[in-house]
Design a protein around this motif. Structure first.
Motif, PDB file in Angstrom:
ATOM      1  N   GLN A 122       0.626  -1.671   0.257  1.00 11.84           N
ATOM      2  CA  GLN A 122      -0.068   0.139   0.048  1.00 11.84           C
ATOM      3  C   GLN A 122       1.356   1.273  -0.210  1.00 11.84           C
ATOM      4  O   GLN A 122       1.668   1.253   0.786  1.00 11.84           O
ATOM      5  CB  GLN A 122      -0.776   0.154   1.134  1.00 11.84           C
ATOM      6  N   VAL A 123      -0.026   2.035  -0.402  1.00  8.85           N
ATOM      7  CA  VAL A 123       0.790   3.302  -0.621  1.00  8.85           C
ATOM      8  C   VAL A 123       0.806   4.480   0.263  1.00  8.85           C
ATOM      9  O   VAL A 123      -0.706   4.458   0.394  1.00  8.85           O
ATOM     10  CB  VAL A 123       1.265   3.865  -2.300  1.00  8.85           C
ATOM     11  N   THR A 124       1.465   5.203   1.351  1.00 10.04           N
ATOM     12  CA  THR A 124       0.720   6.266   2.092  1.00 10.04           C
ATOM     13  C   THR A 124       1.223   7.149   1.019  1.00 10.04           C
ATOM     14  O   THR A 124       2.708   7.838   0.962  1.00 10.04           O
ATOM     15  CB  THR A 124       1.218   6.096   3.638  1.00 10.04           C
ATOM     16  N   VAL A 125       1.098   8.107   0.428  1.00  6.19           N
ATOM     17  CA  VAL A 125       1.056   9.750   0.376  1.00  6.19           C
ATOM     18  C   VAL A 125       1.722  10.367   1.839  1.00  6.19           C
ATOM     19  O   VAL A 125       1.141  10.836   2.817  1.00  6.19           O
ATOM     20  CB  VAL A 125       0.271  10.354  -0.471  1.00  6.19           C
ATOM     21  N   TRP A 364       3.401   6.389  10.175  1.00  5.76           N
ATOM     22  CA  TRP A 364       2.929   4.575   8.656  1.00  5.76           C
ATOM     23  C   TRP A 364       4.135   3.787   9.025  1.00  5.76           C
ATOM     24  O   TRP A 364       3.518   2.434   9.215  1.00  5.76           O
ATOM     25  CB  TRP A 364       4.260   5.738   7.576  1.00  5.76           C
ATOM     26  N   LEU A 365       5.195   3.924  10.889  1.00  2.00           N
ATOM     27  CA  LEU A 365       5.483   2.891  11.268  1.00  2.00           C
ATOM     28  C   LEU A 365       5.063   2.196  11.913  1.00  2.00           C
ATOM     29  O   LEU A 365       4.547   0.888  12.627  1.00  2.00           O
ATOM     30  CB  LEU A 365       6.472   2.880  11.576  1.00  2.00           C
ATOM     31  N   ARG A 366       3.199   2.814  12.200  1.00  2.00           N
ATOM     32  CA  ARG A 366       2.213   2.123  13.185  1.00  2.00           C
ATOM     33  C   ARG A 366       1.656   0.836  12.094  1.00  2.00           C
ATOM     34  O   ARG A 366       0.843  -0.818  12.308  1.00  2.00           O
ATOM     35  CB  ARG A 366       1.530   2.619  13.802  1.00  2.00           C
ATOM     36  N   ALA A 372      -2.156  -0.057  13.007  1.00  2.00           N
ATOM     37  CA  ALA A 372      -3.586   0.770  12.832  1.00  2.00           C
ATOM     38  C   ALA A 372      -2.767   0.721  10.850  1.00  2.00           C
ATOM     39  O   ALA A 372      -2.762   0.375  10.654  1.00  2.00           O
ATOM     40  CB  ALA A 372      -2.882   2.089  12.704  1.00  2.00           C
ATOM     41  N   PRO A 373      -4.319   1.252  11.010  1.00  2.00           N
ATOM     42  CA  PRO A 373      -4.667   2.058   8.977  1.00  2.00           C
ATOM     43  C   PRO A 373      -4.227   2.264   8.521  1.00  2.00           C
ATOM     44  O   PRO A 373      -3.247   3.229   8.774  1.00  2.00           O
ATOM     45  CB  PRO A 373      -6.030   2.350   8.672  1.00  2.00           C
TER      46      PRO A 373
END
Length: 403
Positions: A122-125, A364-366, A372-373
């Motif tokens: 998944q991508v986190t912007v 992001w680390l969570r 976490a989502p």
């Protein structure tokens, strides 16, 4: 013992190395692979994080040829080099922390969405402002009912005259292409906030703006090509004046001295010592837009070089109240129309981007640990990019654009 998250950083510039890698290491992750085409910068960053030479690469393709060896990947390459590495990372199933703007071509938004859907990753912007305590406090007012129904948003990104000169006249974002247009490069954060507050996708937008001041015809008489040789010491954009305001080991000076240059050498020979009227830049220095979101919320955003401070200020306008907020001061002020009461409170704003850089890395680390989502999902994050692309079309054509 908890699994240590192992990360590869692709792009070791200010955002990749000085921000994301630094916060990842400080929060318990292990930076184990680095990619950057500049040998001196690569060696410097590798020494900082204890990355061995065999785990350093000049090209992302060399790293991806290893297969999936890390837990996640940070992509903080220049604006026009985000899509390719992200697609390669997703093809290997990596979770990705992707610097904004995610792309410079609108069609690439759908390419990225399709690649994420087909991937195990998944991508986190990097919409770091959502992760600040300040904007979370602003957002929390909306479901409280104290504003009534949200009607309008008035948001200003005050870039600051010196910051604009550093990044958008002398720096990496002064020419579009290859960099993103000013609105996309600087204010996609702010467009994301407007979308977050509105709670619905944007539907149409109009925009106006231009490169007003930083042009050769506006150079004062007697100006030299380079600040160190210029007799006009009262110029507010004098690089000597701007960079002397900051510690040598802090941004923005660290951008000039990356790779071992001295500040004096950088000003004498590099782009950051050039006159701002040399004509090397083409991005706008003042822009405003109006966006309409599904459900009827209207938002105005003004982004300008011509401010003394480097901050965000905003108003949320509701049927029963008004919220005023000043990010740099951490001040929030809510006016209740019925009671006449005024609530005032402060929120901590220490740290880069008001604590958003560290906050996003923590979130992001969570997510990577399964706690976490994903903090800023790709699908919703891309609404801000669609809005930026549409606003730029509207600015250039003088039209109202539908999304």
């Amino acid at each position: 013992m908890a699994h240590v998250i192992r990360v590869a950083v692709i792009g070791c510039g200010n955002r990749g190395a000085d921000v994301y890698a630094r916060h990842l290491a400080a929060q318990g992750a292990q930076v184990e692979w680095l990619v950057d085409p500049r040998p001196a910068r690569l060696r410097e960053v590798a020494a900082r994080f204890g990355v061995p030479e065999q785990a350093c690469f000049a090209d992302a393709a060399e790293f991806f040829a290893l297969g999936r060896v890390a837990d996640a990947v940070v992509i903080a390459t220049p604006d026009d080099q985000h899509v390719g590495p992200c697609l390669d990372a997703l093809a290997l199933g990596y979770d990705v922390l992707l610097e904004k703007p995610v792309c410079l071509v609108e069609d690439d938004l759908e390419r990225l969405l399709r690649a994420e859907a087909a991937s195990g990753g998944q991508v986190t912007v990097c919409h770091v402002l959502r992760a600040t305590a300040f904007f979370q406090a602003v957002h929390e007012v909306l479901p409280s009912g104290r504003l009534g129904r949200l009607v309008g948003l008035q948001h200003a990104e005050n870039v600051a005259f010196w910051h604009y000169a550093h990044s958008y006249v002398r720096g990496n974002w002064r020419q579009s292409p290859p960099a993103a247009p000013f609105l996309l490069a600087k204010s996609v954060h702010d467009l994301d906030l407007l979308r977050w507050f509105a709670g619905t996708p944007p539907q149409r937008v109009s925009s106006a703006g231009a490169l007003v001041h930083f042009r050769p015809e506006n150079a004062p008489a007697g100006a030299a090509r380079r600040c160190v040789a210029c007799p006009l010491t009262a110029c507010p954009y004098d690089a000597r004046r701007i960079y002397s305001r900051f510690p040598l080991d802090a941004w923005p000076n660290t951008v000039l001295t990356a790779g071992g240059l001295s500040l004096d050498d950088a000003l004498a020979h590099g782009p950051y010592g050039e006159c701002v009227y040399n004509g090397q830049n083409n991005v706008v220095d003042h822009q405003a837009l109006t966006a309409i979101f599904a459900g009827g919320v209207t938002a105005q955003l003004t982004v300008s070089a011509f401010t003394h401070n480097n901050t965000r200020t905003l108003k949320l306008l509701g049927t029963h109240g008004e919220l005023r907020a000043h990010m740099d001061l951490g001040e929030l002020e809510l006016h209740n129309f019925a009671s006449g009461q005024i609530e005032r409170w402060h929120v901590p704003v220490a740290g880069n981007h008001g604590g958003g850089d560290a906050g996003l890395v923590a979130a992001w680390l969570r997510f990577l640990r399964g706690e976490a989502p994903v903090p800023t999902p790709l699908a919703e994050s891309l609404d801000s990019h669609r809005l930026a692309f549409a606003a730029e079309r509207a600015r250039l054509s003088g039209t109202v654009e539908r999304l």
